[in-house]
Design an enzyme around this catalytic site. Structure first.
Site, PDB file in Angstrom:
ATOM      1  N   ASP A   8     -47.147 -44.210  -3.734  1.00 18.77           N
ATOM      2  CA  ASP A   8     -48.010 -45.125  -4.460  1.00 18.77           C
ATOM      3  C   ASP A   8     -47.663 -44.981  -5.940  1.00 18.77           C
ATOM      4  OD1 ASP A   8     -49.263 -42.792  -5.377  1.00 18.77           O
ATOM      5  OD2 ASP A   8     -51.227 -43.285  -4.538  1.00 18.77           O
ATOM      6  N   CYS A  65     -47.799 -39.227  -3.420  1.00 18.46           N
ATOM      7  CA  CYS A  65     -48.852 -39.845  -4.227  1.00 18.46           C
ATOM      8  C   CYS A  65     -49.233 -38.838  -5.302  1.00 18.46           C
ATOM      9  CB  CYS A  65     -50.036 -40.286  -3.364  1.00 18.46           C
ATOM     10  SG  CYS A  65     -50.955 -38.991  -2.504  1.00 18.46           S
ATOM     11  N   THR A  67     -51.605 -36.490  -5.433  1.00 20.60           N
ATOM     12  CA  THR A  67     -51.825 -35.143  -4.895  1.00 20.60           C
ATOM     13  C   THR A  67     -51.119 -34.915  -3.568  1.00 20.60           C
ATOM     14  OG1 THR A  67     -53.792 -35.811  -3.660  1.00 20.60           O
ATOM     15  CG2 THR A  67     -54.130 -35.011  -5.943  1.00 20.60           C
ATOM     16  N   HIS A  98     -42.087 -24.347  12.689  1.00 18.62           N
ATOM     17  CA  HIS A  98     -43.204 -24.110  13.605  1.00 18.62           C
ATOM     18  C   HIS A  98     -43.903 -25.377  14.075  1.00 18.62           C
ATOM     19  CE1 HIS A  98     -43.846 -19.739  12.005  1.00 18.62           C
ATOM     20  NE2 HIS A  98     -42.575 -20.027  12.211  1.00 18.62           N
ATOM     21  N   HIS A 133     -43.494 -22.388  19.827  1.00 15.55           N
ATOM     22  CA  HIS A 133     -44.038 -23.458  18.990  1.00 15.55           C
ATOM     23  C   HIS A 133     -44.017 -24.802  19.716  1.00 15.55           C
ATOM     24  CE1 HIS A 133     -44.041 -20.548  15.803  1.00 15.55           C
ATOM     25  NE2 HIS A 133     -42.736 -20.358  15.946  1.00 15.55           N
TER      26      HIS A 133
END
Length: 148
Positions: A8, A65, A67, A98, A133
């Site tokens: 964004d 973005c 954060t 993992h 995993h």
């Protein structure tokens, strides 16, 4: 490998750095925007990338973005997506080994371009280790099949 990338308005600068990295690594990619610094809605960019990765049109995706939180939340709403928000190299490596994450989310307001490149490079080059995993990833897939 083929990578879908988007951001964004809060992640356009790091997105450009990651595109340079992809070119240096000879990794094919497609840029899904955005191409402005004015406010846009991150789901409008996260959903198309996540859908294309989930359909197998792209092997992996990278979303950026301010954060990384909004992009990761939106991407993880798409069935088959395991988007990991990473702001350090250890987590980027661990989520590939993992969790077999297929989308990486980062926040431009949290990390700088140099660290973003390191994180993306490790994430792009680290294989899934499978083993114990794999059964955990299978449990997630089975849950998605019956509940989403």
């Amino acid at each position: 490998m083929k990578v879908a990338i988007a951001s964004d308005h809060g992640g356009i600068h790091i997105r450009e750095e990651i595109k340079k990295l992809l070119e240096e690594l000879n990794i094919e990619y497609e840029d899904f925007g955005c191409n402005c610094e004015t406010s846009v809605d991150y789901p409008d960019y996260a959903f198309p990338v996540a859908e294309k990765v989930a359909k197998g049109e792209f092997d992996r995706g990278i979303l950026i973005c301010g954060t990384g939180i909004g992009m990761s939340i939106a991407a993880n709403k798409v069935k088959g997506i395991r988007c990991a928000l990473c702001h350090d190299v250890f987590s980027a490596k661990a989520t590939r080994e993992h969790n077999d994450s297929n989308i990486l989310a980062m926040g431009e307001r949290v990390i700088g371009p140099g660290l973003a490149r390191e994180i993306a490079k490790v994430w792009l080059t680290t294989p899934f280790t499978g083993g114990r995993h794999a059964k955990r990833i299978d449990k997630i897939a089975k849950y998605e099949e019956t509940n989403l």
